[in-house]
Motif scaffolding. Structure first.
Motif, short mmCIF file in Angstrom:
data_model
loop_
_atom_site.label_atom_id
_atom_site.label_comp_id
_atom_site.label_asym_id
_atom_site.label_seq_id
_atom_site.Cartn_x
_atom_site.Cartn_y
_atom_site.Cartn_z
N ALA A 46 -33.49 35.86 -16.34
CA ALA A 46 -34.84 35.50 -15.89
C ALA A 46 -35.39 36.65 -15.03
CB ALA A 46 -34.79 34.20 -15.09
N ASP A 47 -36.67 36.52 -14.62
CA ASP A 47 -37.26 37.54 -13.75
C ASP A 47 -36.41 37.74 -12.50
OD1 ASP A 47 -39.35 37.93 -15.50
OD2 ASP A 47 -40.57 36.36 -14.60
N ASP A 48 -36.00 36.62 -11.90
CA ASP A 48 -34.97 36.65 -10.87
C ASP A 48 -33.66 36.45 -11.60
OD1 ASP A 48 -33.09 36.15 -8.92
OD2 ASP A 48 -34.41 34.90 -7.69
N LYS A 49 -32.87 37.51 -11.73
CA LYS A 49 -31.73 37.48 -12.64
C LYS A 49 -30.66 36.46 -12.27
CE LYS A 49 -29.46 41.43 -10.37
NZ LYS A 49 -28.95 42.81 -10.60
N PHE A 50 -30.74 35.88 -11.06
CA PHE A 50 -29.75 34.88 -10.68
C PHE A 50 -30.19 33.46 -11.05
CE2 PHE A 50 -29.13 38.34 -7.48
CZ PHE A 50 -27.96 38.83 -8.03
N LEU A 51 -31.43 33.31 -11.55
CA LEU A 51 -31.93 32.03 -12.04
C LEU A 51 -31.58 31.87 -13.51
CD1 LEU A 51 -35.45 31.93 -10.32
CD2 LEU A 51 -33.34 30.74 -9.62
N PRO A 52 -31.67 30.64 -14.07
CA PRO A 52 -31.30 30.42 -15.48
C PRO A 52 -32.09 31.31 -16.43
CG PRO A 52 -31.50 28.32 -14.34
CD PRO A 52 -31.98 29.36 -13.39
N GLY A 53 -31.38 31.83 -17.46
CA GLY A 53 -32.00 32.70 -18.45
C GLY A 53 -31.82 32.16 -19.85
N ALA A 54 -31.91 33.05 -20.86
CA ALA A 54 -31.88 32.63 -22.26
C ALA A 54 -30.66 33.19 -22.97
CB ALA A 54 -33.15 33.11 -22.97
N VAL B 44 -27.75 28.81 -18.47
CA VAL B 44 -28.64 29.06 -19.61
C VAL B 44 -29.68 27.95 -19.63
CG1 VAL B 44 -28.83 29.13 -22.12
CG2 VAL B 44 -26.90 30.24 -20.99
N SER B 45 -30.95 28.33 -19.72
CA SER B 45 -32.05 27.36 -19.69
C SER B 45 -32.61 27.16 -21.10
CB SER B 45 -33.15 27.86 -18.77
OG SER B 45 -34.35 27.15 -18.97
N ALA B 46 -32.72 25.90 -21.51
CA ALA B 46 -33.31 25.59 -22.82
C ALA B 46 -34.77 26.04 -22.85
CB ALA B 46 -33.20 24.10 -23.09
N ILE B 47 -35.45 25.90 -21.71
CA ILE B 47 -36.87 26.29 -21.63
C ILE B 47 -37.00 27.81 -21.79
CG2 ILE B 47 -38.90 26.37 -20.15
CD1 ILE B 47 -37.92 23.76 -18.87
N GLN B 48 -36.14 28.54 -21.08
CA GLN B 48 -36.18 30.00 -21.18
C GLN B 48 -35.87 30.45 -22.61
OE1 GLN B 48 -36.59 32.66 -18.98
NE2 GLN B 48 -37.28 31.32 -17.33
N SER B 49 -34.88 29.81 -23.23
CA SER B 49 -34.50 30.17 -24.59
C SER B 49 -35.60 29.87 -25.58
CB SER B 49 -33.21 29.43 -25.00
OG SER B 49 -32.14 29.78 -24.13
N SER B 50 -36.35 28.78 -25.34
CA SER B 50 -37.41 28.38 -26.27
C SER B 50 -38.63 29.30 -26.19
CB SER B 50 -37.84 26.93 -25.98
OG SER B 50 -38.45 26.85 -24.69
N GLN B 51 -38.72 30.13 -25.15
CA GLN B 51 -39.83 31.07 -25.05
C GLN B 51 -39.76 32.16 -26.12
OE1 GLN B 51 -39.94 32.61 -21.06
NE2 GLN B 51 -40.45 30.63 -20.13
N PHE B 52 -38.59 32.33 -26.71
CA PHE B 52 -38.42 33.28 -27.79
C PHE B 52 -38.48 32.52 -29.12
CE2 PHE B 52 -36.50 35.05 -24.05
CZ PHE B 52 -36.81 36.40 -24.10
N ASN B 53 -38.70 33.24 -30.19
CA ASN B 53 -38.69 32.63 -31.52
C ASN B 53 -37.38 31.88 -31.72
OD1 ASN B 53 -38.17 32.41 -34.42
ND2 ASN B 53 -40.05 33.60 -34.64
#
Length: 573
Positions: free
Chosen positions: A413-421, A370-379
């Protein structure tokens, strides 16, 4: 059916096929009664797909694992009741009426489910359907067994198992057909009323079991049916064998006390038959088959395939393999033998469960971060609260996110094996994730080992279906002494449904508590134990006339040193 007939020179499968032109009447009896198996299979398969859409419509079902298990398993609880009274109904009113009563209950339950306004009404409908399925699960194979020539008896009883798997395959097709229709799951569950209504119509045009008729003193009616079932040169022998066995049954009944569990267990042939028959059915359930059939789309999602439609499509393939395996069983059941087929099946099941355990374990270990950056892209209000308050959030993976709370979901993520939210699971966040063309996960996580899990599931079905999917039902239709067949069949069916209830009611909770990998490992250990059980306790009933099965059980002693050759002259009585 009754009496001794020499072993067929050709395979029973080929002889069974030849009935289509030699004696279509026998096939008509078998197919009509076998629709009970179709109902069984349809209910098993349809709920697995419908559950995905029931979760979408009722948020309390989506959030509560126990409620999902209840929707699945209350039908099984109903089946326990149906199976427990089914033996008495079959013996008191006949096999034919037992099947018609089962169909009526199934029809009523299907209508209730289709019109359900909430989980409680849905569960009520599931109970009605379950009672019908429980009654049909023993009435159908019993009717087929008693209306089949001995040489093809196993193949025709296997036909019931084929129709079970055919019903499962049909249910997945119908599930796919209604995925975009208004009402989705209501149509899926409501269509189940059609085969029930069809069987009611067909059974009203068919005769009662000749054995039951003879037992009730309707000898001429029984004889006329036997003349339609057997070739002319075999009829008299079959009539005489039926008369002798029923007379013996009646004589024993008149000279003995009322049947009870103590008497059953004191009778060596019955006791040994129950050990083998009931034991086979218990192991059939505890190696996990109905977790695969009831939760197949959910397991596919746990393997990393997020889409409901994709999960249903892949489950359809698995169900198709199940139906194919049942076709194989019709060929092998009378050629290979019941015991050998069960052992081959269980060895394959063990291998498959080892593969499933390894695939799901690797998926858990290599779950995307889980990526903090990815998660922060959402409200910020959309971020999962458990993730925001966690002290070790930098170590969170997709699996950690989904296990943290039922209200959390994972946006890949766009590449589903990379960190997501890691986000709050609701329609809004699911839509936002989808608008970015990213996959949304609430059941499983993206995995490079998902296809290995699917291969494991496919192998499991391929090995299970021809052997353990069919053998326990065939053995239970053959192994009990004539007088006790209805009662013992009721005990066996009740046992299988109780085992089914335990497994299906606990599966999702086990995967949540232990993980999917260790849950499948538990099933694998049970399958290993089952191999030794079959070797030690289960006799071979291939080619043995029903009247001879009791004698075989009376002469057969359990020998734990199964690798040593038995001396038939020293067997214990």
């Amino acid at each position: 059916m009754e009496g001794g007939v020499p072993e067929a020179d050709m395979s029973a499968f080929r002889e069974c096929l030849s009935l289509s032109w030699k004696n279509p009447y026998v096939l008509r009896l078998a197919f009509s009664a076998g629709i009970g198996g179709l109902l069984f299979g349809y209910d098993t398969g349809v709920i697995s797909g419908a559950l995905l859409y029931i979760r979408d419509e009722f948020i309390e079902v989506d959030r509560k694992t126990w409620l999902q298990e209840a929707i699945v398993s209350t039908a099984i609880a109903g089946a326990i009741l149906g199976a427990s009274v089914g033996g008495w109904i079959n013996d008191r009113f006949g096999r034919k009426k037992g099947i018609v009563i089962a169909d009526t209950l199934f029809f009523i339950g299907s209508v209730i489910m289709a019109a359900a306004s909430g989980p409680a009404i849905l569960i009520l409908g599931r109970v009605f359907v379950g009672i019908g399925v429980g009654m049909a699960s023993m009435a159908s194979p019993l009717y087929i067994s008693e209306a089949s020539p001995t040489r093809v008896r196993g193949a025709l009883v296997s036909l019931n198992s084929f129709l079970i798997t055919g019903g499962q395959f049909l249910s997945y097709l119908i599930n796919l057909a209604f995925t975009k229709a208004p009402g989705t799951w209501r149509w899926m569950l409501g269509v189940a009323a059609v085969p029930a209504l069809l069987q009611i119509v067909l059974m009203l045009t068919l005769p009662e079991s000749p054995r039951w008729l003879y037992r009730k003193g309707k000898e001429e009616e029984a004889k006329s049916i036997l003349k339609k079932i057997y070739p002319p040169h075999e009829v008299e022998g079959e009539i005489q064998a039926l008369k002798e066995s029923v007379d013996m049954e009646i004589k024993e009944a008149e000279s003995s006390e009322k049947i009870n569990i103590v008497k059953l267990l004191r009778t060596s042939a019955v006791r040994r038959g129950l050990y083998a028959g009931v034991g086979l059915l218990i192991f059939q359930q505890f190696v996990g088959i109905n977790t695969v059939m009831y939760y197949s789309p959910t397991i596919v999602q746990l393997a990393g395939f997020a889409s409901n439609r994709t999960a249903l499509l892949l489950s359809l393939i698995i169900s198709g393999l199940n139906a194919f395996g049942s076709i194989l069983s019709i060929y092998f059941i009378d050629k290979t033998g019941r015991k050998k087929l069960a052992l081959i099946s269980l060895c394959g099941v063990v291998f498959s469960l080892v593969l499933l355990t390894a695939a799901f374990r690797e998926s858990e270990i290599h779950s995307p971060m889980v990526s903090a950056i990815q998660s922060s892209q959402f409200n910020n209000n959309n971020t999962c609260p458990d993730y925001k308050t966690a002290l070790n959030s930098a170590e969170w993976t997709c699996m950690t996110c989904l296990k943290a709370s039922p209200s959390c979901g994972y946006c890949a993520a766009d590449d589903k094996f990379l960190p997501g939210a890691c986000l709050i699971s609701n329609d809004g966040t699911k839509k936002m994730c989808g608008d970015d063309h990213r996959a949304w996960y609430t059941r499983g996580c993206p995995s490079k080992y998902g296809w290995a899990a699917l291969i494991g599931l496919a192998l499991y079905i391929i090995f299970f279906s021809p052997g353990m999917g069919t053998v326990p039902w065939v053995v239970n239709s053959e192994i009990y002494p004539l007088r006790y067949r209805g009662v013992c069949g009721g005990i066996a069916s009740t046992t299988v449904w109780i085992s089914n209830l335990i497994v299906s009611e606990s599966f999702l909770s086990l995967t949540k508590a232990l993980g999917t990998a260790w849950t499948f490992m538990m099933f694998g250990i049970v399958a290993i134990v089952a191999i030794f059980f079959v070797i030690i306790f289960v006799p071979e009933t291939k080619g043995v006339p029903m009247e001879e099965v009791e004698k075989m059980l009376e002469q057969r002693s359990v020998q734990f040193k199964f690798w040593e050759k038995r001396d038939s002259g020293s067997e214990k009585h």
